[in-house]
Design an enzyme around this catalytic site. Structure first.
Site, short mmCIF file in Angstrom:
data_model
loop_
_atom_site.label_atom_id
_atom_site.label_comp_id
_atom_site.label_asym_id
_atom_site.label_seq_id
_atom_site.Cartn_x
_atom_site.Cartn_y
_atom_site.Cartn_z
N GLY A 122 0.83 -1.20 0.00
CA GLY A 122 0.00 0.00 0.00
C GLY A 122 0.86 1.24 0.00
O GLY A 122 1.98 1.23 0.51
N SER A 167 -0.75 8.83 1.13
CA SER A 167 -0.15 10.14 0.89
C SER A 167 1.07 10.36 1.78
O SER A 167 1.91 11.20 1.47
CB SER A 167 -1.21 11.21 1.14
OG SER A 167 -2.09 10.81 2.15
N TYR A 168 1.16 9.63 2.88
CA TYR A 168 2.26 9.91 3.81
C TYR A 168 3.24 8.77 4.02
O TYR A 168 4.26 8.95 4.64
CB TYR A 168 1.68 10.34 5.17
CG TYR A 168 0.89 11.59 5.04
CD1 TYR A 168 1.52 12.82 5.04
CD2 TYR A 168 -0.49 11.56 4.86
CE1 TYR A 168 0.81 13.99 4.88
CE2 TYR A 168 -1.21 12.72 4.71
CZ TYR A 168 -0.57 13.94 4.71
OH TYR A 168 -1.28 15.10 4.56
N GLY A 169 2.93 7.58 3.54
CA GLY A 169 3.86 6.49 3.81
C GLY A 169 3.67 5.32 2.87
O GLY A 169 2.77 5.29 2.04
N LYS A 228 4.51 -0.16 8.22
CA LYS A 228 4.23 1.13 7.57
C LYS A 228 5.40 2.06 7.84
O LYS A 228 5.77 2.28 9.00
CB LYS A 228 2.92 1.69 8.15
CG LYS A 228 2.50 3.04 7.61
CD LYS A 228 1.06 3.28 8.04
CE LYS A 228 0.60 4.69 7.89
NZ LYS A 228 -0.81 4.84 8.28
N ASP A 262 -11.06 9.61 10.59
CA ASP A 262 -10.91 9.34 9.16
C ASP A 262 -11.45 7.95 8.82
O ASP A 262 -10.83 7.20 8.07
CB ASP A 262 -9.45 9.49 8.73
CG ASP A 262 -9.30 9.69 7.22
OD1 ASP A 262 -10.30 10.07 6.57
OD2 ASP A 262 -8.19 9.48 6.70
N1 LIG Z 1 -1.85 -3.70 8.50
C1 LIG Z 1 -1.94 -3.69 7.16
N2 LIG Z 1 -2.01 -4.85 6.46
C2 LIG Z 1 -2.12 -4.84 5.10
N3 LIG Z 1 -2.17 -3.70 4.36
C3 LIG Z 1 -2.09 -2.53 5.00
C4 LIG Z 1 -1.98 -2.46 6.43
N4 LIG Z 1 -1.95 -1.16 6.79
C5 LIG Z 1 -2.06 -0.45 5.66
N5 LIG Z 1 -2.14 -1.25 4.57
C6 LIG Z 1 -2.29 -0.84 3.17
O1 LIG Z 1 -1.67 0.42 2.97
C7 LIG Z 1 -2.65 1.43 2.64
C8 LIG Z 1 -2.27 2.74 3.30
O2 LIG Z 1 -2.21 2.56 4.70
P1 LIG Z 1 -2.84 3.60 5.71
O3 LIG Z 1 -2.54 3.14 7.10
O4 LIG Z 1 -4.27 3.81 5.38
O5 LIG Z 1 -1.98 4.90 5.45
P2 LIG Z 1 -2.24 6.29 4.73
O6 LIG Z 1 -2.19 7.30 5.83
O7 LIG Z 1 -1.10 6.43 3.81
O8 LIG Z 1 -3.58 6.23 4.05
C9 LIG Z 1 -3.98 0.85 3.09
O9 LIG Z 1 -5.07 1.37 2.39
C10 LIG Z 1 -3.77 -0.63 2.83
O10 LIG Z 1 -3.94 -0.92 1.45
#
Ligand SMILES: Nc1ncnc2c1ncn2[C@@H]1O[C@H](COP(=O)(O)OP(=O)(O)O)[C@@H](O)[C@H]1O
Ligand SMILES: [Mg+2]
EC number: 2.7.11.1
Length: 372
Positions: free
Chosen positions: A46, A49-51, A68, A195
């Site tokens: 994934g 926008s930030y990671g 992440k 969010d």
């Molecule tokens: N624990 C996890 N397991 C599997 N995929 C993850 C997990 N955490 C995040 N992702 C993937 O990464 C994407 C971005 O993570 P997220 O925590 O929503 O960060 P952001 O602030 O960048 O939106 C998620 O929409 C998902 O697709």
């Protein structure tokens, strides 16, 4: 219309739709740990926008985790990372529907340190200062990263899962119950998510192998969350999240409550977001994100040819009647009434997370006893 994640100063009529910054006064500290690599990154799963988020394995145990990685090169990134850390590390017990943080690691150049509450670290204080001042408070030539090690969710997000399958009543009921249980847990733990949206609700399918159980949902992405501190009168007494007023207009436009657009809101904003999600899930209401071109679950209001976020439309006209359900027979009368209450223009007319959980359990129970 784009569905943009927003953080902006408030009050903001009309609200800006570009990222801004949140401010915070919370503190925490860091502890030194070994610089030996503990995780192997397998693949990117994934990118927000930030990671960047990776699937990874713990070297010692071969257990799968998600990692992440947030680069702390801008105050916005530092702020989001700290918020995620504060929220997830403040949770003392685990909940099956809330992502679990194994650990959070700060990397500076070649060094790694484990983030933990209760000790002092100048590196950590530099991050807090960066977040508070809105400018980098350390040598910009150093590369700072925060790594969040969490449960790995192998089933994508709620959009991907539901939109790649036919509508299923059992799945919908299970998802509603899981989400309301997660929200009641978060609010009990003084955390306002801010969010909630299907992209931030992840799916874990691992327990599905042999059973006909529905997958487990995990509420994730606490980058905009707020931990409400103890009440001013008695520091021992936790403040109710429904009385903790926040003023930073933030969230993602389609899921934002009207009072969030105005910049004066409580945890009831999470109830509104969940109302949008549940309504969209039951009726398969989607829109196309103009930036990513992805189809996303989310209900909205039509104004001519334009689609407008429900919260924004309610802000303009609090007396507006929402057309729920859009399709005949997609929900029963009790469900329709509950969604209408969740999306009430006045937050005080919305149920709190505990009432919501109870009412959804009652609806699910009545539906299943009627079927048999
Ligand atoms: N624990 C996890 N397991 C599997 N995929 C993850 C997990 N955490 C995040 N992702 C993937 O990464 C994407 C971005 O993570 P997220 O925590 O929503 O960060 P952001 O602030 O960048 O939106 C998620 O929409 C998902 O697709
Ligand atoms: Mg996200």
């Amino acid at each position: 219309m784009a569905s943009s994640q927003m953080i902006a100063p408030s009050p903001v009529p009309p609200p800006p739709r570009q990222p801004g910054r949140l401010r915070t006064k919370e503190t925490l500290t860091l502890k030194m740990v070994s610089s030996q690599p503990k995780y192997d990154l397998i693949r990117e799963v994934g990118r927000g926008s930030y990671g960047v988020v990776y699937e990874a394995v713990i070297r010692k145990t071969s257990a799968r985790v998600a990692v992440k990685k947030i680069r702390c090169h801008a105050p916005e990134n530092v702020e989001l990372a700290l918020r995620e850390f504060w929220a997830l590390s403040s949770i003392k017990s685990q909940h099956p529907n809330v992502i679990h943080l194994e650990e959070c690691i700060l990397q500076k150049d070649g060094m790694v340190q484990k983030m933990s509450h209760g000790s002092n670290s100048s590196l950590y204080l530099q991050l807090v200062e960066t977040s508070l001042k809105g400018e980098i408070a350390f040598d910009p030539r150093s590369a700072y990263y925060l790594w969040f090690v969490m449960d790995f969710c192998d089933g994508g997000d709620m959009n991907e899962y539901l939109l790649s399958r036919k509508p299923n009543r059992k799945t919908n009921t299970s998802f509603m119950l899981q989400l309301s249980s997660a929200l009641a847990f978060l609010h009990k733990n003084q955390i306002i998510h801010r969010d909630l949206k299907p992209d931030n609700i992840l799916i874990s399918q691992s327990r599905l192998d042999t059973s006909d159980l529905e997958p487990t949902l995990k509420v994730a992405d606490f980058g905009l969350s707020k931990v409400c501190s103890a009440s001013g009168q008695n520091p021992e007494e936790p403040v109710s999240v429904n009385k903790c007023f926040l003023s930073t207009a933030c969230g993602t436009d389609f899921y934002m409550a009207p009072e969030v657009w105005e910049g004066h809101y409580t945890a009831k904003a999470d109830i509104f977001a969940l109302g949008i999600i549940i309504w969209a899930m039951l009726e398969r209401i989607t829109f196309i994100d103009t930036e990513t071109k992805k189809e996303l679950l989310g209900s909205y209001v039509k104004q001519g040819t334009e689609i407008v976020p429900v919260g924004e439309a309610l802000l303009e006209n609090p007396k507006m009647e929402l057309l729920i359900p859009v399709k005949k027979k997609s929900m029963n009368g009790r469900m329709k009434q509950l969604i209408k209450e969740m999306l009430a223009a006045n937050p005080q007319d919305r149920p709190d997370a505990f009432e919501l959980e109870l009412r959804l359990v009652q609806i699910a129970f009545k539906d299943s006893s009627w079927e048999t």
